[in-house]
Motif scaffolding. Sequence first.
Motif, PDB file in Angstrom:
ATOM      1  N   ASN A  13      -6.599  -2.069  -6.323  1.00  0.00           N
ATOM      2  CA  ASN A  13      -6.979  -1.703  -4.953  1.00  0.00           C
ATOM      3  C   ASN A  13      -6.412  -2.686  -3.933  1.00  0.00           C
ATOM      4  O   ASN A  13      -5.952  -2.281  -2.855  1.00  0.00           O
ATOM      5  CB  ASN A  13      -8.509  -1.646  -4.829  1.00  0.00           C
ATOM      6  CG  ASN A  13      -9.078  -0.310  -5.304  1.00  0.00           C
ATOM      7  OD1 ASN A  13      -8.578   0.739  -4.926  1.00  0.00           O
ATOM      8  ND2 ASN A  13     -10.108  -0.371  -6.134  1.00  0.00           N
ATOM      9  N   ALA A  16      -2.816  -1.927  -3.588  1.00  0.00           N
ATOM     10  CA  ALA A  16      -2.640  -0.701  -2.801  1.00  0.00           C
ATOM     11  C   ALA A  16      -2.763  -0.983  -1.300  1.00  0.00           C
ATOM     12  O   ALA A  16      -2.064  -0.364  -0.481  1.00  0.00           O
ATOM     13  CB  ALA A  16      -3.665   0.351  -3.237  1.00  0.00           C
ATOM     14  N   LYS A  17      -3.628  -1.914  -0.922  1.00  0.00           N
ATOM     15  CA  LYS A  17      -3.763  -2.293   0.484  1.00  0.00           C
ATOM     16  C   LYS A  17      -2.454  -2.852   1.024  1.00  0.00           C
ATOM     17  O   LYS A  17      -2.066  -2.577   2.163  1.00  0.00           O
ATOM     18  CB  LYS A  17      -4.893  -3.313   0.648  1.00  0.00           C
ATOM     19  CG  LYS A  17      -6.292  -2.742   0.460  1.00  0.00           C
ATOM     20  CD  LYS A  17      -7.350  -3.838   0.575  1.00  0.00           C
ATOM     21  CE  LYS A  17      -8.746  -3.292   0.294  1.00  0.00           C
ATOM     22  NZ  LYS A  17      -9.774  -4.381   0.318  1.00  0.00           N
ATOM     23  N   ARG A  20      -0.140  -0.021   1.639  1.00  0.00           N
ATOM     24  CA  ARG A  20      -0.566   0.726   2.827  1.00  0.00           C
ATOM     25  C   ARG A  20      -0.094   0.033   4.108  1.00  0.00           C
ATOM     26  O   ARG A  20       0.155   0.686   5.125  1.00  0.00           O
ATOM     27  CB  ARG A  20      -2.091   0.854   2.815  1.00  0.00           C
ATOM     28  CG  ARG A  20      -2.622   2.061   3.578  1.00  0.00           C
ATOM     29  CD  ARG A  20      -4.098   2.287   3.312  1.00  0.00           C
ATOM     30  NE  ARG A  20      -4.331   2.783   1.953  1.00  0.00           N
ATOM     31  CZ  ARG A  20      -5.034   2.128   1.031  1.00  0.00           C
ATOM     32  NH1 ARG A  20      -5.594   0.980   1.307  1.00  0.00           N
ATOM     33  NH2 ARG A  20      -5.194   2.649  -0.171  1.00  0.00           N
ATOM     34  N   ASP A  38       5.465   2.520  -0.335  1.00  0.00           N
ATOM     35  CA  ASP A  38       4.979   3.855  -0.004  1.00  0.00           C
ATOM     36  C   ASP A  38       6.176   4.761   0.282  1.00  0.00           C
ATOM     37  O   ASP A  38       6.943   4.523   1.209  1.00  0.00           O
ATOM     38  CB  ASP A  38       4.064   3.763   1.223  1.00  0.00           C
ATOM     39  CG  ASP A  38       3.406   5.088   1.592  1.00  0.00           C
ATOM     40  OD1 ASP A  38       3.937   6.153   1.227  1.00  0.00           O
ATOM     41  OD2 ASP A  38       2.348   5.054   2.252  1.00  0.00           O
ATOM     42  N   ASN A  41       6.743   6.033   3.807  1.00  0.00           N
ATOM     43  CA  ASN A  41       6.920   5.037   4.864  1.00  0.00           C
ATOM     44  C   ASN A  41       8.377   4.592   4.859  1.00  0.00           C
ATOM     45  O   ASN A  41       8.779   3.747   4.063  1.00  0.00           O
ATOM     46  CB  ASN A  41       5.983   3.854   4.622  1.00  0.00           C
ATOM     47  CG  ASN A  41       6.063   2.791   5.713  1.00  0.00           C
ATOM     48  OD1 ASN A  41       7.092   2.644   6.387  1.00  0.00           O
ATOM     49  ND2 ASN A  41       4.998   2.026   5.884  1.00  0.00           N
ATOM     50  N   LEU A 132      -3.563   4.394  -3.352  1.00  0.00           N
ATOM     51  CA  LEU A 132      -2.743   4.480  -2.142  1.00  0.00           C
ATOM     52  C   LEU A 132      -2.832   5.882  -1.526  1.00  0.00           C
ATOM     53  O   LEU A 132      -2.883   6.030  -0.303  1.00  0.00           O
ATOM     54  CB  LEU A 132      -1.289   4.136  -2.468  1.00  0.00           C
ATOM     55  CG  LEU A 132      -0.269   4.296  -1.338  1.00  0.00           C
ATOM     56  CD1 LEU A 132      -0.562   3.319  -0.200  1.00  0.00           C
ATOM     57  CD2 LEU A 132       1.152   4.100  -1.869  1.00  0.00           C
ATOM     58  N   ASN A 134      -0.475   8.133  -1.824  1.00  0.00           N
ATOM     59  CA  ASN A 134       0.896   8.611  -1.667  1.00  0.00           C
ATOM     60  C   ASN A 134       1.722   8.161  -2.864  1.00  0.00           C
ATOM     61  O   ASN A 134       1.385   7.162  -3.510  1.00  0.00           O
ATOM     62  CB  ASN A 134       1.542   8.033  -0.399  1.00  0.00           C
ATOM     63  CG  ASN A 134       1.048   8.698   0.869  1.00  0.00           C
ATOM     64  OD1 ASN A 134       0.787   9.901   0.889  1.00  0.00           O
ATOM     65  ND2 ASN A 134       0.919   7.922   1.934  1.00  0.00           N
TER      66      ASN A 134
END
Length: 336
Positions: A13, A16-17, A20, A38, A41, A132, A134
């Motif tokens: 997690n 994943a931040k 992001r 990502d 992005n 995430l 994505n």
Amino acid sequence: MLITKIYKPSEFNEAAKELRLGELVAFPTETVYGLGADATNEQAVKRVYLAKGRPSDNPLIVTVSSLEMVKRFVPSLSKEVEKIIEKFWPGSLTIVLKIKDGSLSKTVTGGLKTAAFRMPKNETTLNLITALGNPIVGPSANSSGKPSPTTAQHVYHDLEGRIAGILDDGPTDVGVESTIIDMSTEIPTILRPGAVTAEEIEKVIGKEVYSDKHKVKENEIPKAPGMKYKHYAPSAQVLIVNKDNWNSALQWANENKNQVGILADDEVLSKALENKTYSLGENVESAAKNLFAGLRYFDDDNQIKYILAEAFPEEGVGLAYMNRLKKSAGNQFYNK
């Protein structure tokens, strides 16, 4: 310079931040470690090319955690593709598919109307992607052209200070990158051999699968990674040794023992008493798993100028092993 953090599998997690926020995080798969951003992005994806020193016309694999994620970008899936996904995902197979116009940036696709999708067999990374929300791009997490990383330490060696983090799940199991099959054309075609063979796919879809032999031209955009540029090369010159040439090769290596490393199976290494060595194990499966780690082992020794590497028959996983070895050697064989 960034501080590159090492994340435990349970810290997906937190990793994943970072994704992001547009940062880059390396992630584990069963094949090699990938470099994640990502995939939706574009600015983050551009940073992947910069971090690796990768040519921008080399498309990136889109790594997903579910079939639903693929359907966001693909207009439809044929019955053949559905059968392949059901059999081989999650696993070491990447599938090139036609995508919806504008669904992925040209930075991901290399400007093509197709993209390569993969669902790795690694729970930690599937958790990361799901967290995430994505897909992530997933080229190998190494400096472009160097041997692919099979441990978090390999990634750290190449990309420390260039990426935000590495999700460490230990050594990989397969050791060579996934098979890539092009399902966007009338005839299914293997663009890059891997652990999943053409014969295995043929059994699932009931039709012939071609193995692509062409070399990508200078002005041609490759459909998949690893088709156009030199890959997997350590600083030392790799020389591939066929079975019948080992006696001569070992004699030459002994005469130049400080400059020659030997990358071979245990039987060959039992005769190499004077040289720096790295074991490929007992068979072609272990050789495929250990190839990149072996090339990196010798890359850390400035004295080594040549690496003698064992050839295996080009069948089954041996096809993938020899594909990577030939690229690392620039197709150079020992023939003294």
